[in-house]
Structures are given as C-alpha cells and as structure tokens.
Design a protein around this motif. Structure first.
Motif, PDB file in Angstrom:
ATOM      1  N   PHE A  72     -17.787   9.093   3.244  1.00  0.00           N
ATOM      2  CA  PHE A  72     -17.294   7.983   4.060  1.00  0.00           C
ATOM      3  C   PHE A  72     -17.603   6.609   3.474  1.00  0.00           C
ATOM      4  O   PHE A  72     -16.693   5.782   3.338  1.00  0.00           O
ATOM      5  N   PRO A  73     -18.851   6.298   3.095  1.00  0.00           N
ATOM      6  CA  PRO A  73     -19.105   4.957   2.532  1.00  0.00           C
ATOM      7  C   PRO A  73     -18.336   4.675   1.252  1.00  0.00           C
ATOM      8  O   PRO A  73     -17.796   3.576   1.072  1.00  0.00           O
ATOM      9  N   PHE A  74     -18.242   5.668   0.353  1.00  0.00           N
ATOM     10  CA  PHE A  74     -17.566   5.421  -0.917  1.00  0.00           C
ATOM     11  C   PHE A  74     -16.041   5.440  -0.774  1.00  0.00           C
ATOM     12  O   PHE A  74     -15.340   4.799  -1.555  1.00  0.00           O
ATOM     13  N   SER A  75     -15.535   6.154   0.227  1.00  0.00           N
ATOM     14  CA  SER A  75     -14.088   6.068   0.490  1.00  0.00           C
ATOM     15  C   SER A  75     -13.756   4.703   1.074  1.00  0.00           C
ATOM     16  O   SER A  75     -12.740   4.096   0.733  1.00  0.00           O
ATOM     17  N   ASN A  76     -14.623   4.202   1.966  1.00  0.00           N
ATOM     18  CA  ASN A  76     -14.463   2.845   2.493  1.00  0.00           C
ATOM     19  C   ASN A  76     -14.464   1.820   1.360  1.00  0.00           C
ATOM     20  O   ASN A  76     -13.615   0.931   1.300  1.00  0.00           O
ATOM     21  N   ALA A  77     -15.453   1.963   0.469  1.00  0.00           N
ATOM     22  CA  ALA A  77     -15.591   1.015  -0.648  1.00  0.00           C
ATOM     23  C   ALA A  77     -14.387   1.095  -1.585  1.00  0.00           C
ATOM     24  O   ALA A  77     -13.897   0.066  -2.071  1.00  0.00           O
ATOM     25  N   PHE A  78     -13.907   2.311  -1.843  1.00  0.00           N
ATOM     26  CA  PHE A  78     -12.732   2.475  -2.702  1.00  0.00           C
ATOM     27  C   PHE A  78     -11.522   1.787  -2.084  1.00  0.00           C
ATOM     28  O   PHE A  78     -10.758   1.096  -2.773  1.00  0.00           O
ATOM     29  N   ALA A  79     -11.334   1.975  -0.767  1.00  0.00           N
ATOM     30  CA  ALA A  79     -10.184   1.373  -0.089  1.00  0.00           C
ATOM     31  C   ALA A  79     -10.259  -0.155  -0.151  1.00  0.00           C
ATOM     32  O   ALA A  79      -9.246  -0.825  -0.412  1.00  0.00           O
ATOM     33  N   LEU A  80     -11.443  -0.721   0.076  1.00  0.00           N
ATOM     34  CA  LEU A  80     -11.601  -2.178   0.009  1.00  0.00           C
ATOM     35  C   LEU A  80     -11.324  -2.702  -1.393  1.00  0.00           C
ATOM     36  O   LEU A  80     -10.671  -3.741  -1.570  1.00  0.00           O
ATOM     37  N   GLU A  81     -11.808  -1.998  -2.389  1.00  0.00           N
ATOM     38  CA  GLU A  81     -11.597  -2.404  -3.784  1.00  0.00           C
ATOM     39  C   GLU A  81     -10.119  -2.331  -4.140  1.00  0.00           C
ATOM     40  O   GLU A  81      -9.565  -3.241  -4.766  1.00  0.00           O
ATOM     41  N   ARG A  82      -9.472  -1.257  -3.742  1.00  0.00           N
ATOM     42  CA  ARG A  82      -8.047  -1.064  -4.032  1.00  0.00           C
ATOM     43  C   ARG A  82      -7.178  -2.069  -3.278  1.00  0.00           C
ATOM     44  O   ARG A  82      -6.097  -2.448  -3.747  1.00  0.00           O
ATOM     45  N   ALA A  83      -7.669  -2.501  -2.106  1.00  0.00           N
ATOM     46  CA  ALA A  83      -6.890  -3.414  -1.259  1.00  0.00           C
ATOM     47  C   ALA A  83      -6.615  -4.755  -1.932  1.00  0.00           C
ATOM     48  O   ALA A  83      -5.683  -5.464  -1.559  1.00  0.00           O
ATOM     49  N   LYS A  84      -7.407  -5.082  -2.960  1.00  0.00           N
ATOM     50  CA  LYS A  84      -7.198  -6.348  -3.652  1.00  0.00           C
ATOM     51  C   LYS A  84      -5.919  -6.351  -4.489  1.00  0.00           C
ATOM     52  O   LYS A  84      -5.501  -7.391  -4.982  1.00  0.00           O
ATOM     53  N   ARG A  85      -5.296  -5.186  -4.614  1.00  0.00           N
ATOM     54  CA  ARG A  85      -4.016  -5.112  -5.332  1.00  0.00           C
ATOM     55  C   ARG A  85      -2.867  -5.622  -4.463  1.00  0.00           C
ATOM     56  O   ARG A  85      -1.772  -5.879  -4.962  1.00  0.00           O
ATOM     57  N   GLY A  86      -3.099  -5.727  -3.150  1.00  0.00           N
ATOM     58  CA  GLY A  86      -2.012  -6.123  -2.250  1.00  0.00           C
ATOM     59  C   GLY A  86      -2.527  -6.852  -1.032  1.00  0.00           C
ATOM     60  O   GLY A  86      -3.539  -7.547  -1.072  1.00  0.00           O
ATOM     61  N   SER A  87      -1.837  -6.648   0.092  1.00  0.00           N
ATOM     62  CA  SER A  87      -2.245  -7.247   1.354  1.00  0.00           C
ATOM     63  C   SER A  87      -3.372  -6.398   1.930  1.00  0.00           C
ATOM     64  O   SER A  87      -3.172  -5.228   2.251  1.00  0.00           O
ATOM     65  N   GLN A  88      -4.549  -7.013   2.070  1.00  0.00           N
ATOM     66  CA  GLN A  88      -5.724  -6.244   2.439  1.00  0.00           C
ATOM     67  C   GLN A  88      -5.581  -5.571   3.802  1.00  0.00           C
ATOM     68  O   GLN A  88      -6.018  -4.439   3.998  1.00  0.00           O
ATOM     69  N   GLY A  89      -4.979  -6.266   4.751  1.00  0.00           N
ATOM     70  CA  GLY A  89      -4.797  -5.690   6.081  1.00  0.00           C
ATOM     71  C   GLY A  89      -3.965  -4.418   6.048  1.00  0.00           C
ATOM     72  O   GLY A  89      -4.279  -3.437   6.720  1.00  0.00           O
TER      73      GLY A  89
ATOM     74  N   ALA B 293       0.827  -1.207   0.000  1.00  0.00           N
ATOM     75  CA  ALA B 293       0.000   0.000   0.000  1.00  0.00           C
ATOM     76  C   ALA B 293       0.862   1.258   0.000  1.00  0.00           C
ATOM     77  O   ALA B 293       0.468   2.298  -0.530  1.00  0.00           O
ATOM     78  N   TYR B 294       2.060   1.143   0.567  1.00  0.00           N
ATOM     79  CA  TYR B 294       2.940   2.312   0.697  1.00  0.00           C
ATOM     80  C   TYR B 294       3.705   2.631  -0.585  1.00  0.00           C
ATOM     81  O   TYR B 294       4.391   3.643  -0.659  1.00  0.00           O
ATOM     82  N   THR B 295       3.565   1.764  -1.592  1.00  0.00           N
ATOM     83  CA  THR B 295       4.159   2.058  -2.904  1.00  0.00           C
ATOM     84  C   THR B 295       3.078   2.304  -3.955  1.00  0.00           C
ATOM     85  O   THR B 295       3.386   2.529  -5.117  1.00  0.00           O
ATOM     86  N   ASP B 296       1.837   2.236  -3.535  1.00  0.00           N
ATOM     87  CA  ASP B 296       0.704   2.471  -4.429  1.00  0.00           C
ATOM     88  C   ASP B 296       0.402   3.974  -4.428  1.00  0.00           C
ATOM     89  O   ASP B 296      -0.306   4.488  -3.558  1.00  0.00           O
ATOM     90  N   VAL B 297       0.948   4.681  -5.414  1.00  0.00           N
ATOM     91  CA  VAL B 297       0.866   6.145  -5.437  1.00  0.00           C
ATOM     92  C   VAL B 297      -0.576   6.666  -5.418  1.00  0.00           C
ATOM     93  O   VAL B 297      -0.898   7.562  -4.628  1.00  0.00           O
ATOM     94  N   PRO B 298      -1.476   6.132  -6.263  1.00  0.00           N
ATOM     95  CA  PRO B 298      -2.863   6.613  -6.190  1.00  0.00           C
ATOM     96  C   PRO B 298      -3.482   6.436  -4.808  1.00  0.00           C
ATOM     97  O   PRO B 298      -4.226   7.299  -4.331  1.00  0.00           O
ATOM     98  N   PHE B 299      -3.158   5.324  -4.140  1.00  0.00           N
ATOM     99  CA  PHE B 299      -3.724   5.084  -2.812  1.00  0.00           C
ATOM    100  C   PHE B 299      -3.133   6.048  -1.780  1.00  0.00           C
ATOM    101  O   PHE B 299      -3.834   6.477  -0.851  1.00  0.00           O
TER     102      PHE B 299
ATOM    103  N   ALA C 209      -5.206  10.005 -12.117  1.00  0.00           N
ATOM    104  CA  ALA C 209      -4.219   8.930 -11.983  1.00  0.00           C
ATOM    105  C   ALA C 209      -4.850   7.562 -12.246  1.00  0.00           C
ATOM    106  O   ALA C 209      -4.229   6.694 -12.876  1.00  0.00           O
ATOM    107  N   LEU C 210      -6.080   7.367 -11.785  1.00  0.00           N
ATOM    108  CA  LEU C 210      -6.772   6.099 -12.006  1.00  0.00           C
ATOM    109  C   LEU C 210      -7.096   5.888 -13.490  1.00  0.00           C
ATOM    110  O   LEU C 210      -7.004   4.772 -14.000  1.00  0.00           O
ATOM    111  N   LYS C 211      -7.467   6.985 -14.178  1.00  0.00           N
ATOM    112  CA  LYS C 211      -7.737   6.889 -15.619  1.00  0.00           C
ATOM    113  C   LYS C 211      -6.458   6.523 -16.380  1.00  0.00           C
ATOM    114  O   LYS C 211      -6.482   5.694 -17.288  1.00  0.00           O
ATOM    115  N   THR C 212      -5.344   7.162 -16.011  1.00  0.00           N
ATOM    116  CA  THR C 212      -4.054   6.861 -16.647  1.00  0.00           C
ATOM    117  C   THR C 212      -3.666   5.415 -16.403  1.00  0.00           C
ATOM    118  O   THR C 212      -3.201   4.710 -17.309  1.00  0.00           O
TER     119      THR C 212
END
Length: 412
Positions: free
Chosen positions: A324-341, A211-217, A395-398
């Motif tokens: 808040f709900p959509f930021s939560n949802a975005f974080a959960l969706e993005r978490a699948k790129r790495g370690s979810q915790g 997560a710490y190397t995921d620039v958009p996150f 950044a997400l579009k790119t």
C-alpha cells in the motif's frame, strides 16, 4: 528500551507540519465514519431490510465511491485540492445527519450513493495535498503516516460507535458521525488554508498526459484492483472461515483482526523507512508484498493447524504494509506526468472497484465452492496481480530506455 523508542520516533522525523495536520484531519474523519461498520446491522435490525436489500445498498455504496473518486480527481485539477477537501468534509457531515431520516429502500440506496459520492471526493484531493506538502524524499513516509491515521480511525470508530448505539441509539450515531466530519472540515480551513501554509512541491505539468492513456499506469491500476480483491477477503470472507472452519469465537476473531492493526501501528513506519533506503524499486516491493499476501491464503489449504491463522495474518499484514505505501508513492510519482487529480482518482477508483466486487465475490464463492477452492481462486488472483506488476516493471524499463535514447539523440 529508551533507545528503541527514540529510533522509532526518529522514523517520523522530517515530515512537514502540514502533513501532521493532514494526518490529524484524516484521523478525525475516519474515526467519525462510525455509521459504515454498523450500516448492515442498522438496515436489518432498525429498518427490517432483507439480506438482498442490504446487498443492493452496499452496491450503491460502491458505485458512489467510484463516482466520488472520479469526480474528486476532476474537481481537484480544476479548482484545487483545498476547496474539494473542505466541501467534501463539511457536506458529508450534513449528509450523514440527514441519512437517518431516510427509511425506504429506494431512498436509502439513493442516500448512500450520494453520501459516498461526496465523501470519496476527499481521497484524490487528499493525495494531491499530501504530494504538495511533502518533500520528495519524505513522500512514502508521509503516506505511511496517513495510513496510520486511517488505521487508528477505523480502529477507534467502531468501538466508539458501539458505545453511542448502546447509549443514544442509531440516531445518535448519525449525529456524531456528521458532526465529526464537519469538525474535520472546520479544522482544515484553519490549519491548511493555502494562503497560510508552506508549499513544498509545486510541480505542475504544462503538457499533461491523461492517466487513461498512460498504459503502464493502467496496468498498475488493474493490478491494484486485483490486490484489493485479495486483501479485502480478510475483512469479509475470512472471519466466517475462522468461525466455521476453525471454530474461533467472536472475541478470538476480533483479537486476530486486531493483530493486523497493532502490527501496522508498531512496525510499518520503521519498515518503510528501512525499505526506502534500500536498493529495491517500488514495483519490486509491490510485487513482493503481493506474493506475501497470496501466500497467506494458500498456506491455509496446506496446514489444518489453527496456529497457521496467525502466520497467515502476519504474511498478509507485512504484504499490506509493503504494497500500500509504495503503490501510493508510485501513483504520486507517476501523477507528475499529467493532471495529478486524475491520476490519483484512478488510483482511488481501483480500490473502490475492489470493494464493489471483492466482498461479494469471496462470500459467493465460499458458499458455492467452499473455502478451500475459494482460497485457490484468491491465490490465483494474487498471482495474476504479481504477473501484471512484473509486466509493469518491464514496461517502465522500456520507457526509461526510450527516454534515454531520445535524450542522447534529440530530434532537431
């Protein structure tokens, strides 16, 4: 009326049984954290601490929250969310009970730091559990249900806590607080044991990205820190503004703040269900929510009429309900790129940092440069948040274009 009630209840349909159990556990846990709203009062009235001492204790509270969120994410990735949640709930219960026996400034700081470290390990683990027990199409509404549980818990907790202090003193408050946390942990072991429940999303990335190397996150996390600082003014600086500038009584302030929770309880789930089915992206919705929240401050400088306070509260509430709900949802969706915790820990840390700096910054500014200038600064922070979310969207579009290009032109 019957049709309206049926439509409202339908917004909760389709959520798994495990999500409902998780919401109940969260409700018990949050209603049980009665010590927190009365902590400053306890330190000043019972232990005779100075305001400066209380400030340092609250700093220890915030630092413990940051460490707990980080540690909870790490442990969730290593040993699983279930073990982390059970340990956090039960250990926090015993720590809350023990906190009443600490009386010196140094021990209180250390005790609060340890309590919050253990307590906030629960948050990233809970997010991962929610992701596991939710279908893809229900994740945002599942998160909204958890938010309703948290709001109900925070609403009931202080009221119950006040009754306990009146009848049993602060010692009783620590005991009840601890017992409710332990009860939530015991309930969790009975209803959410991974060996007994159905997993709806078992996705695991075999080549996780940090997560710490995921620039958009990272951009997203910084935006959430700023949004948190802006939002938290309503629960620290704003009540003082209501009283000193508009001469509201404590009862009127309570009613105005209570309006926030009532509107969320009634409207958030139907609003989220409607927005989920719309054409808007999560980043676009978060941006709109941040704009509304920023507007809620700037209008206070434009109009002197006290009725504008209700308009401001409604703007902030709608902004909160969307962001808040959509930021939560975005974080959960993005978490699948790495370690979810790790991803969900960074998301939780963003709001822990907001707590460390948000309350203190707002109070300090209002005391030195006045409320009007403070609201200008807070609005500017909201604008920076909006700007970062727009950068995130670009950044997400790119990123998506690059992925499509690689799919069409694979390297052989």
């Amino acid at each position: 009326m019957k049709s309206l009630l049926k439509n409202y209840l339908n917004t909760f349909s389709g959520l798994s049984q495990e999500v409902w159990w998780l919401a109940l556990i969260t409700l018990i846990n949050r209603a049980g954290t009665m010590v927190i709203p009365f902590l400053s009062l306890y330190l000043i009235t019972d232990l005779n601490f100075s305001m400066s001492d209380v400030g340092w204790v609250m700093s220890a509270f915030g630092v413990g929250s940051v460490l707990g969120s980080w540690l909870g994410g790490k442990l969730t990735d290593k040993i699983g969310f279930y073990k982390v949640m059970v340990f956090s709930l039960i250990a926090t219960g015993f720590l809350f009970i023990g906190l009443q026996y600490l009386k010196t400034f140094q021990l209180i700081c250390l005790g609060i730091f340890i309590v919050m470290t253990v307590a906030d390990m629960f948050r990233p683990a809970m997010f991962v559990a929610l992701n596991t027990y939710s279908k893809a199409e229900n994740k945002t509404r599942s998160l909204t249900l958890i938010r309703l549980a948290i709001n109900l818990g925070f609403s009931a907790g202080p009221a119950i806590g006040g009754l306990i202090i009146t009848s049993m003193s602060y010692d009783g408050l620590f005991w009840v607080d601890g017992i409710t946390c332990i009860a939530a942990g015991v309930l969790l072991t009975n209803v959410l044991n991974p060996k007994k429940v159905k997993v709806l999303d078992s996705y695991k990335n075999l080549n996780p990205k940090s997560a710490y190397t995921d620039v958009p996150f990272i951009i997203f996390a910084i935006a959430m820190v700023l949004f948190g600082v802006v939002f938290l003014q309503y629960f620290s600086t704003m009540p003082i503004y209501y009283k000193e500038r508009h001469f509201l009584t404590e009862f009127e302030i309570g009613v105005l703040l209570g309006l926030n929770g009532f509107v969320i309880f009634i409207l958030e789930m139907p609003l989220i269900k409607w927005l989920e089915n719309s054409k808007y992206t999560k980043t676009g919705l978060m941006t709109f929510g941040a704009i509304l929240t920023g507007l809620s401050f700037i209008i206070l400088n434009i109009f002197s009429w006290s009725g504008v306070l209700i308009i401001g509260m409604m703007l902030m509430t709608v902004g909160e309900m969307i962001t808040f709900p959509f930021s939560n949802a975005f974080a959960l969706e993005r978490a699948k790129r790495g370690s979810q915790g790790e991803y969900m820990a960074l998301y939780s840390i963003a709001f822990s940092l907001s707590h460390i700096f948000g309350h203190n910054a707002g109070l300090q500014m209002s005391g030195t440069i006045g409320f009007d200038n403070t609201w200008i600064v807070i609005t500017l922070l909201a604008l920076i948040c909006v700007f970062l979310l727009m950068i995130l969207k670009h950044a997400l579009k790119t990123e998506k274009r690059k992925q499509l290009s690689q799919t069409r032109n694979p390297i052989v």
